[in-house]
Write an enzyme that holds these catalytic residues in place. Structure first.
Site, mmCIF file in Angstrom:
data_model
loop_
_atom_site.group_PDB
_atom_site.id
_atom_site.type_symbol
_atom_site.label_atom_id
_atom_site.label_comp_id
_atom_site.label_asym_id
_atom_site.label_seq_id
_atom_site.Cartn_x
_atom_site.Cartn_y
_atom_site.Cartn_z
ATOM 1 C CE LYS A 1 -2.526 -4.597 4.427
ATOM 2 N NZ LYS A 1 -1.419 -4.893 5.205
ATOM 3 C CG ASP B 1 -0.124 -0.177 2.528
ATOM 4 O OD1 ASP B 1 1.108 0.217 2.759
ATOM 5 O OD2 ASP B 1 -0.715 -0.749 3.520
ATOM 6 C CB THR C 1 -0.721 -8.208 3.556
ATOM 7 O OG1 THR C 1 -1.298 -7.834 4.497
ATOM 8 C CG2 THR C 1 -0.224 -7.240 2.451
ATOM 9 C CG ASP D 1 4.150 -5.601 4.170
ATOM 10 O OD1 ASP D 1 4.466 -4.420 4.665
ATOM 11 O OD2 ASP D 1 3.340 -6.236 4.201
HETATM 12 C C1 R5P Z 1 0.469 -3.780 8.189
HETATM 13 O O1 R5P Z 1 0.232 -2.635 8.602
HETATM 14 C C2 R5P Z 1 1.739 -4.218 8.053
HETATM 15 O O2 R5P Z 1 2.721 -3.551 7.256
HETATM 16 C C3 R5P Z 1 1.837 -5.679 7.242
HETATM 17 O O3 R5P Z 1 1.306 -5.575 6.119
HETATM 18 C C4 R5P Z 1 0.902 -6.518 7.922
HETATM 19 O O4 R5P Z 1 1.193 -6.773 9.289
HETATM 20 C C5 R5P Z 1 0.995 -8.072 7.361
HETATM 21 O O5 R5P Z 1 0.125 -8.951 7.922
HETATM 22 P P1 R5P Z 1 -0.467 -10.058 7.534
HETATM 23 O O6 R5P Z 1 0.640 -10.997 6.955
HETATM 24 O O7 R5P Z 1 -1.458 -10.599 8.378
HETATM 25 O O8 R5P Z 1 -1.505 -9.783 6.183
#
Ligand code: R5P
Length: 300
Positions: A184, A161, A218, A210
């Site tokens: 996202k 995002d 995500t 990320d």
């Molecule tokens: C969200 O703000 C973080 O940057 C990550 O994108 C998030 O923690 C990822 O979590 P998950 O793997 O559960 O989608």
């Protein structure tokens, strides 16, 4: 200066000691039958500055970190630097609802009981470091991630995002690849929707970057969207690979490869952030020396 490695971060602590050219100490860590933590640093004394490397997640690691800090103080360590590669609870940096705990601040308060310096890596909300009264530094993993992917044929680096663009841009700059972001929306704890966005991914080798992979929701959504857009390959990388609930196995099915740094040790934590942490430690030491000199001159 000496480096002490907690049980969450032995390999990273050893790498850090090598980078800094200082002695590594492996403490004795065990659990009592009732689950309580026992730590002992088997040294006569520590007439030196001690760097303790240990995550504060899960909760058992936090307790170990606090006990290691105290053990080092008990042996006479002159100054404690806590290197907390994955700083847990950083996402709860506000009382989002009335009656909630301000968890991130509680963690900082606990750490500064004995630490004069704090180093974290890609802490989820860097603002939490402002609560630390000593020297605090958040290290970026992006230079290490970028170095790792040099020569891997990556054409396009993507953030999930817009808010995560800075990290992707840092990685893209090191690799020399284009950078863009997806859009996202989190639908629930595990479910994420990626809006189809005007990203030119056709026939490209894409790298999604990320900070955390937790459930993998995500990255899964991003990888599927990139395949729809015609990407030739999709690789995922994160700083902190929590890989909850079998996330790594699921991601291996939708990505060509998955990697993380060694802030959390796991099967794919092949990218070491030790060089970046070493830089921060050297910088803090230098700044502190300057502050000490100024205090001496002004007689404070
Ligand atoms: C969200 O703000 C973080 O940057 C990550 O994108 C998030 O923690 C990822 O979590 P998950 O793997 O559960 O989608």
């Amino acid at each position: 200066m000496i480096v002490i490695g907690g049980s969450s971060s032995k390999a990273l602590a050893q790498d850090l000691a090598k980078e800094l050219g200082v002695r590594y100490i492996q403490p004795n860590i065990a659990r009592f039958p009732d689950g309580e933590c026992y730590v002992r640093i088997e040294e006569e004394d520590i007439d030196d500055e001690a760097i303790i490397v240990q995550n504060s997640h899960p909760d058992s690691n936090l307790v170990e970190l606090l006990l290691l800090q105290d053990a080092a103080v008990g042996l006479g360590a002159r100054k404690i630097t806590s290197v907390v590669p994955y700083f847990g609870y950083a996402r709860q940096d506000e009382r989002f609802k009335k009656g909630e705990a301000l968890s991130a601040k509680v963690m900082v308060n606990l750490m500064e009981m004995t630490s004069k310096r704090l180093v974290t890596v890609d802490v989820h909300k860097p603002i939490v470091l402002d609560w630390f009264h000593g020297a605090a530094h958040d290290v970026h993993a992006a230079p290490s991630i970028g170095d790792f992917f040099k020569g891997h044929g990556i054409d396009l680096v993507l953030a999930p995002d817009e808010g995560a663009m800075q990290r992707a841009a840092e990685v893209g700059k090191v690799i020399g690849a284009e950078v863009d972001h997806l859009e996202k929306t989190r639908l629930s704890g595990e479910l994420v929707r990626m809006a189809p966005k005007n990203v030119d991914a056709k026939d490209k080798n894409a790298l999604i970057v990320d900070d955390i992979i937790s459930t993998g929701g995500t990255i899964e959504a991003a990888a599927n969207q990139l395949k729809i857009m015609g990407a030739r390959s999709v690789t995922a990388v994160c700083t902190h690979g929590l890989f909850a609930k079998g996330a790594l196995d699921r991601l291996r099915k939708c990505c060509n490869a998955v990697y993380s740094t060694n802030t959390i040790e796991n099967d794919v934590s092949v990218i070491s952030v030790a060089p970046q942490i070493a830089k921060a430690v050297r910088k803090q030491k230098k700044t502190n020396r300057l502050t000490d000199k100024i205090s001496l001159r002004s007689g404070k």
